[in-house]
Design an enzyme around this catalytic site. Structure first.
Site, mmCIF file in Angstrom:
data_model
loop_
_atom_site.group_PDB
_atom_site.id
_atom_site.type_symbol
_atom_site.label_atom_id
_atom_site.label_comp_id
_atom_site.label_asym_id
_atom_site.label_seq_id
_atom_site.Cartn_x
_atom_site.Cartn_y
_atom_site.Cartn_z
ATOM 1 C CB CYS A 1 -4.775 -1.888 4.106
ATOM 2 S SG CYS A 1 -4.073 -2.133 5.775
ATOM 3 C CD GLU B 1 -2.622 1.026 2.735
ATOM 4 O OE1 GLU B 1 -2.309 0.141 3.569
ATOM 5 O OE2 GLU B 1 -3.579 1.807 2.902
ATOM 6 C CE LYS C 1 -7.041 1.483 3.456
ATOM 7 N NZ LYS C 1 -5.843 2.024 4.157
#
Lengths: 584, 584
Positions: free
Chosen positions: B162, B44, B126
């Site tokens: 994540c 990330e 994300k």
């Protein structure tokens, strides 16, 4: 049309001090009742103070807030104030939220409640949660999903909390859908320079969108890095300003409003943004207008310099008092920064509670001591002189320092000296740094940065000069002695850490420096944009490099009043080990 | 079933250093290609580093990140690596977001991209944004609304970032709906004690929910207050752990996965949580399995003490290097805190880059100097002695201090001395404070709190003892000299700021103190709950009062490694002027 007498209590609260804040709400409610108010309101989270930050995640505190609210309702009734509906901001929790990963622990809410006849008759929570600038409300709160409407003397009052007005959608259109006669928003909206104009335009626009008279109740005072500037506003449905409260002072704005009677077929159910109308009828019948009409008035506005200066005074006064101090200590160099800080301190806590100390070194000029002594004479603050040469000699004898290490040592000896006096006598130390020097790192960590509070840390150097001149002018206009010696304003700024040193040895001229800083720091402009705005590329590159390199120092800087659109406090968060450089 | 050779690059990045990070990605991609990988992934925000904090709001930085991504794609192709699809985390902006009040300026996104043949062939952002603990992602990012699926050699790979795995809903069920053969999540998940176990269980659970093999690629290294512990994991659809990478070290986990072939009628359109499937087909046909199967392996796990100690070493090493320092300076008192800090420093940057200074006063015991010298002898760090008596006498002559003011003065003289040496010689100063003493305010602001980094600021005193013993034991097991003198571990802790002083004059015994602190600070338990857990009410009240009063000091404490579930760094945010007291 029914007439409603509205009382907006523009007050200060102290975070966490539930008992003290409840006492204050009780005292002001007595005043509202004595004024014949039909509805009294207090600011956002008036019972807990704002911002509570991570206290919101501590369940014992949430429960204490809920208990304090119930206790307050009971006390109001015991004192014979139960007939007056009182709107109080507090911290609650969402009873219906299912625990889930990523949701704030305990599902706390930034809430408002209507207290009446000893009971909580209506509760609601902020719908729009701000999470930018100084705000972190997604971290702390679960949003409310109702459109609360309270019927008082035949008027439907739609209730909102702060950000509900700032963001589009939500409770403003919902108030229109609910056909409310009044939209009442309670707020804890921190001061920023020129925000009062923005806020006024916002409330005028929202009143027109909501299609009803709109009241904006503000908090006042200071809490940590924030200042609340008061300036509560009531605006008609056409955008006309009906009343406006003073800036920066506690008070109760009472006014009579002629408002449309609630419709017999007032809407129910879910309206805009999924908000469900939650109605409570306290008193369905309008009251006849009695006695002369109270208009609330239009408080006189402060000029720009006085407004900023007042924010600095109010922020410092609150910080000292809320931390349990009575006096402050400031190192006086004879320069303009410490002189302005001392003047602000005298206005905030009284000269009799301000202690100044001159700490000359062998590099200090004669005028430094004279100007510091003259400042003390003009303001009446307590003054003493402690030369740092013996301490300086002791370190130099052990370490033999040179260059910047020697310069920083002098500054740190002064920081240690101030802390020693503070520990011995109990004063709160003030750090004199301004925003320009902090931005470029022209200060000494653990030296001149020592202090619990930096009153001018968000004031650029050019503004320091302007405020000093304004303060002296204001004194003359009032027939008082101008506090700041003329020589402190007119002489070239110098740190006096080596012979003949002046700020412009290391820094661009302040007007240019501040203009570049304002673009880079406050407006997040890139190097190319700043050069395109007409600044010398080499100077821009030099300045931006200094700012990028100074980030670490600033991290350890004390809190202080937040007055700039974007300062170095809570609302600027940059990684320390940052490899990004705006310029090569 | 098609076989896919997956390469997970568990690497470190430096925030803002786009060129350096791109260089690192390029270097590791060469390695992946040499290993015959079919798909290579990086963590990330590997290109920008994590967390970028307010840099996300600076459009020049967002544009620089986008340009760096394109530049990286081109360079990969130029170097003949264009055939290998590479997944890179970076900072992008949402092209479709309309500006609105409250949205992060410029609509930045925490994004991932697939680079192939010199182009960005797929980009995504994300979906779940964490905004708790150390995370502030609602402040910085606009969420992504697609379910990206990449077909590589006939396998559909669903992509996530994540938090997409940590929160329920979103991309995990969407990967199942899209009938993916592999779910690949890239992460920058900060280390917390015991988080590795939580993370493993999470990935096993999500693999079963997604109904496919799931790969969790972790970041490693340190950034400011955060440590990233590596420990990348690959889990089969049944929850079986297929491979696990080492903790705390850079490396590339390469393994062959037998995965279901993509369906000819793979779903399209909007699936769970409103996510729209975004498919890119790079290579529709499965590759025949060639050569021996690479299994990735299961790295040996560190024991609990070694794990924490490693986090401290990795965090410090990264902080020193990323801030451009080469050496560190630590004051050596002969006590266990500074001894452990020195041992960590020697492990992090090498004893030849660690400078220790003993700064005895008239209250220092003989064993203080002996133990400090013995530590230097055992570790080989640079050692010198500078007595503070001349400086102390100079201040006392000028001010005549008593009590706490006199005690604090000694600590501040040492802080000033360390900073003077640091300024003169260029070392980064380490602060020796542990979490127990910082929690209760048993330290001196601008004294022992001086330092750019506090390596053990999130380590309770009882853990300090345990880690010191573990480090010595580990040395003996390796046939090396234990770094920490036995006497530093066994003697009663003392600040030595007045004759005969020991910590237990002011504090409860550390095992009890730490147990209470853990409940109050880390777990947010209230006073009643702590007493109910079996602790003496008077001791609980005393401890909580000290913690509440110490909040202000802690605000000025330097950053440091974050290893506890909830420390005093970024993730504990309390108002300074706080009127709330857990106990009366």
């Amino acid at each position: 049309m029914p007439r409603l007498r509205l009382a907006l209590n523009q007050i200060d609260s102290r975070v966490g001090d539930l008992d003290g804040n409840a006492e204050s709400i009780l005292r002001w409610t007595r005043h509202c009742a004595a004024q014949g108010a039909h509805l009294a309101a207090f600011p956002e989270m008036a019972l807990t103070g704002y911002p509570v930050e991570d206290l919101a995640l501590r369940s014992s505190f949430v429960e204490a807030s809920r208990a304090a609210l119930k206790g307050l309702a009971a006390r109001l009734a015991e004192e014979g104030l139960g007939e007056l509906p009182v709107i109080v901001g507090y911290l609650d929790r969402c009873a219906t939220a299912q625990p889930r990963y990523g949701q704030p622990a305990g599902a706390p809410q930034n809430a408002g409640a209507v207290l009446h006849k000893g009971e909580v008759v209506l509760a609601y929570a902020k719908h729009h949660l701000p999470n930018y600038g100084v705000f972190d409300e997604f971290r702390y709160f679960v949003p409310g999903d109702t459109m609360p409407v309270l019927r008082v003397h035949g008027v439907d009052v739609a209730l909102a909390i702060c950000e509900d007005l700032w963001q589009d959608g939500g409770r403003v259109p919902a108030a229109r859908s609910a056909r409310a006669g009044l939209l009442l928003s309670v707020n804890a909206s921190p001061y920023e320079r020129d925000k009062d104009d923005t806020r006024l335009e916002l409330v005028r626009k929202r009143a027109q969108e909501a299609g009803c008279t709109t009241a904006y109740l503000a908090m006042t005072g200071g809490q940590d890095e924030l200042v609340f500037d008061g300036d509560s506003i009531v605006v008609g449905r056409d955008g006309e300003v009906l009343a406006r409260a003073p800036q920066f002072s506690e008070g109760c704005l009472v006014l009579d409003l002629e408002l449309p009677a609630a419709a017999a077929d007032a809407p129910e159910g879910v309206v805009d943004d999924g908000l469900r109308i939650d109605r409570v009828v306290l008193s369905p019948e309008p009251l006849p207008a009695a006695g002369p009409e109270l208009t609330g008035g239009h408080a006189e506005r402060l000029g720009d310099d006085e407004e900023v200066y007042s924010a600095l005074v109010v922020g410092l006064r609150a910080y000292v008092a809320k931390n349990g101090f009575r006096s402050v200590l400031v190192g006086l160099s004879g320069g303009i920064d410490s002189a302005l800080v001392a003047a602000i301190a005298c206005d905030a806590v009284g000269a009799e509670n301000v202690h100044g100390v001159s700490m000359p070194s062998k590099y200090s000029s004669g005028h430094s001591r004279d100007d510091a002594a003259e400042l003390a004479r003009r303001t009446g603050l307590h003054y003493r002189t402690v030369p740092i040469e013996p301490m300086f000699d002791a370190y130099m004898g052990a370490l033999g320092l040179t260059g910047l290490a020697e310069e920083n040592l002098q500054s740190r000896l002064r920081g240690t000296l101030l802390m020693a006096i503070s520990n011995q006598e109990g004063h709160l130390v003030l750090a004199p740094g301004n925003k320009s020097e902090l931005a470029v790192g022209y200060s000494t960590l653990y030296g001149d940065s020592v202090g619990a509070y930096g009153p001018i840390k968000d004031v650029y150097k050019t503004s320091v000069f302007r405020l000093a001149r304004w303060r002296n002018r204001a004194a003359r206009e009032r027939g008082q002695t101008p506090p700041i010696p003329e020589n402190s304003i007119t002489k070239p700024p110098s740190a006096e850490l080596r012979p003949g040193q002046v700020d412009t040895d290391s820094l661009p001229d302040y007007p240019v420096l501040d203009a570049i800083l304002e673009l880079y720091v406050d407006r997040d402009r890139g190097a190319d944009e700043i050069v395109a705005a007409g600044y010398d590329p080499a100077l821009v590159a030099k300045t931006l490099r200094m700012v990028d390199a100074a980030e670490y120092k600033r991290r350890q800087y004390p809190p202080g009043t937040k007055i700039s659109p974007k300062g170095f406090g809570k609302d600027r968060r940059l990684p320390i080990t940052n490899g990004w450089r705006e310029t090569a």
